[in-house]
Design a protein around this motif. Structure first.
Motif, PDB file in Angstrom:
ATOM      1  N   PHE A  21      -0.800  -3.489   1.685  1.00 52.28           N
ATOM      2  CA  PHE A  21      -0.077  -4.171   0.614  1.00 52.28           C
ATOM      3  C   PHE A  21      -0.626  -3.777  -0.756  1.00 52.28           C
ATOM      4  CE2 PHE A  21       1.391  -6.831   4.068  1.00 52.28           C
ATOM      5  CZ  PHE A  21       2.642  -7.243   3.648  1.00 52.28           C
ATOM      6  N   TRP A  24       0.862  -0.666  -2.077  1.00 51.28           N
ATOM      7  CA  TRP A  24       2.298  -0.594  -2.353  1.00 51.28           C
ATOM      8  C   TRP A  24       2.555  -0.112  -3.780  1.00 51.28           C
ATOM      9  CZ3 TRP A  24       5.854  -0.614   1.284  1.00 51.28           C
ATOM     10  CH2 TRP A  24       7.208  -0.734   0.922  1.00 51.28           C
ATOM     11  N   GLN A  48       6.994  -7.181  -6.636  1.00 52.98           N
ATOM     12  CA  GLN A  48       6.865  -6.480  -5.365  1.00 52.98           C
ATOM     13  C   GLN A  48       7.462  -7.338  -4.243  1.00 52.98           C
ATOM     14  OE1 GLN A  48       2.955  -3.927  -5.184  1.00 52.98           O
ATOM     15  NE2 GLN A  48       2.492  -5.822  -6.268  1.00 52.98           N
ATOM     16  N   TYR A  51       6.477 -11.070  -2.698  1.00 48.27           N
ATOM     17  CA  TYR A  51       5.226 -11.295  -3.417  1.00 48.27           C
ATOM     18  C   TYR A  51       4.715 -12.724  -3.243  1.00 48.27           C
ATOM     19  CZ  TYR A  51       1.846 -11.567  -7.215  1.00 48.27           C
ATOM     20  OH  TYR A  51       0.684 -11.752  -7.949  1.00 48.27           O
ATOM     21  N   TYR A  58      -1.419  -8.298  -2.220  1.00 46.36           N
ATOM     22  CA  TYR A  58      -1.004  -7.402  -3.299  1.00 46.36           C
ATOM     23  C   TYR A  58      -2.044  -7.348  -4.424  1.00 46.36           C
ATOM     24  CZ  TYR A  58       3.867  -6.765  -1.688  1.00 46.36           C
ATOM     25  OH  TYR A  58       5.005  -6.417  -0.997  1.00 46.36           O
TER      26      TYR A  58
END
Length: 376
Positions: A21, A24, A48, A51, A58
């Motif tokens: 993640f 990403w 994202q 999220y 993230y």
């Protein structure tokens, strides 16, 4: 101590997904043939996909790498410290065990990334995410020292920088164990010196990993002593302490919380597994696919980038939840297949071919580290 700690298998598998993640954002970096929003200055992290569900991964997934180093230290002290110091595990055996576990998939993914980056350069005159993809850096990856200080920057399957450092940690560990019986005092001394150097911004890139690895070794010694004396009351105190440290770590990220958070987490997981022996069994497969998940996730990103460009999309497509779900739907089953039909068979074959004596399977029963995995 159980023969295998499935709770730690699960934890390291989840940590590997946290790194997935975190990465990403590759889809929005400056080095990116996708165009559109490919600048981190314009990158909107909160947009994202999903999220609100995975914001911790993230935003802080990179911290999982230190967990891998601590867990590696725990496992290697558990598996090898006595056998190395007592000369029951030779350098050859130790090296073959590590080589057979790590190198085959590392080599295959390196070649895949090299081919896919060449495709990007040939068609769009741009690499994806990492730009130092030349012959020199390929050679560094080939011999496993891509992040030892000889590089100009990240290159090829760059998340393997942590695997590169872990190879160095293995060498340091073997030397320390071979030169004399490892004790908690010696382990504490090495961890304390390394972490102090890290706090003083000395020791370069090695100080924190060395400190984390030997902190994992200290966690092993502490866990063994705790398990001999544990009571229901002490377990309750352990759970509360771990929760409080995690809260402090999440809020502040300070060193005072960062240092004990992973050792306490490991001990808490072990105690939980002892109390609820079957709790983690259905999820043990998550640990099996850790290394393949970690090594395959960047090559798969390259495939997604090339596919998106060929279909006429820009990087905005990777803000859409469907892109993440499709990505995970390929990555996770693909990692499972890779582990069972590539990693494990080739590992067994290499160990048989390279060792003068057969290696018994029980030596690998306990959980293996990430660098049986590692990461950025």
């Amino acid at each position: 101590m159980p023969d295998r700690l499935r709770s730690l298998d699960v934890a390291r598998g989840i940590a590997a997904l946290a790194v997935v993640f975190w990465h990403w954002q590759h889809f929005f970096m400056d080095v990116n043939p996708l165009g559109h929003d490919n600048n981190l200055a314009a990158f909107n992290a909160a947009s994202q996909p999903l999220y609100s569900w995975f914001s911790g991964f993230y935003d802080h997934g990179y911290r999982a790498v230190m967990f891998f180093f601590v867990l590696s230290g725990f496992v290697f002290f558990w598996l090898y410290s006595d056998s190395i110091s007592q000369r029951r595990c030779s350098l050859q055996k130790f090296a073959v065990l590590r080589f057979a576990r790590l190198y085959p998939l590392h080599l295959v993914t390196l070649l895949i990334v090299a081919l896919l980056q060449w495709y990007c350069r040939e068609h769009w005159e741009s690499d994806f995410a990492y730009s130092f993809n030349d012959g020199y850096h390929f050679g560094l990856h080939l011999i496993g020292i891509s992040y030892w200080g000889f590089e100009s920057g990240y290159s090829y399957n760059a998340p393997t920088w942590s695997v590169s450092l872990e190879l160095g940690l293995y060498a340091i560990f073997f030397l320390v164990a071979y030169l004399g019986h490892t004790t908690w005092r010696k382990t504490l001394g090495i961890a304390a010196i390394a972490l102090l150097l890290e706090r003083l911004h000395l020791g370069g890139r090695w100080a924190e990993p060395v400190g984390a690895f030997f902190l994992g070794g200290l966690t092993y010694y502490g866990s063994m002593q705790y398990l001999k004396r544990r009571t229901n009351r002490s377990d309750a105190v352990l759970y509360v302490a771990t929760l409080l440290v995690w809260v402090g770590f999440s809020i502040t990220g300070k060193f005072v919380f960062r240092t004990p958070v992973f050792p306490l987490t490991i001990l808490t997981l072990i105690v939980t597994e002892i109390r609820f022996s079957k709790l983690f069994q259905p999820l043990a497969w998550i640990g099996d696919i850790t290394y393949s998940t970690y090594l395959l996730h960047f090559p798969l990103q390259l495939v997604f980038v090339i596919t998106a460009i060929e279909l006429g999309f820009d990087s905005g497509i990777f803000y859409h939840p469907a892109s993440l779900l499709i990505y995970l739907a390929i990555l996770i089953p693909g990692s499972w297949l890779t582990f069972h039909y590539f990693e494990r068979p080739l590992q067994t074959w290499l160990r048989g071919a390279l060792m003068s004596k057969p290696i018994s399977r029980p030596a690998e029963r306990p959980t293996a580290p990430l660098a049986d995995v590692s990461a950025t």
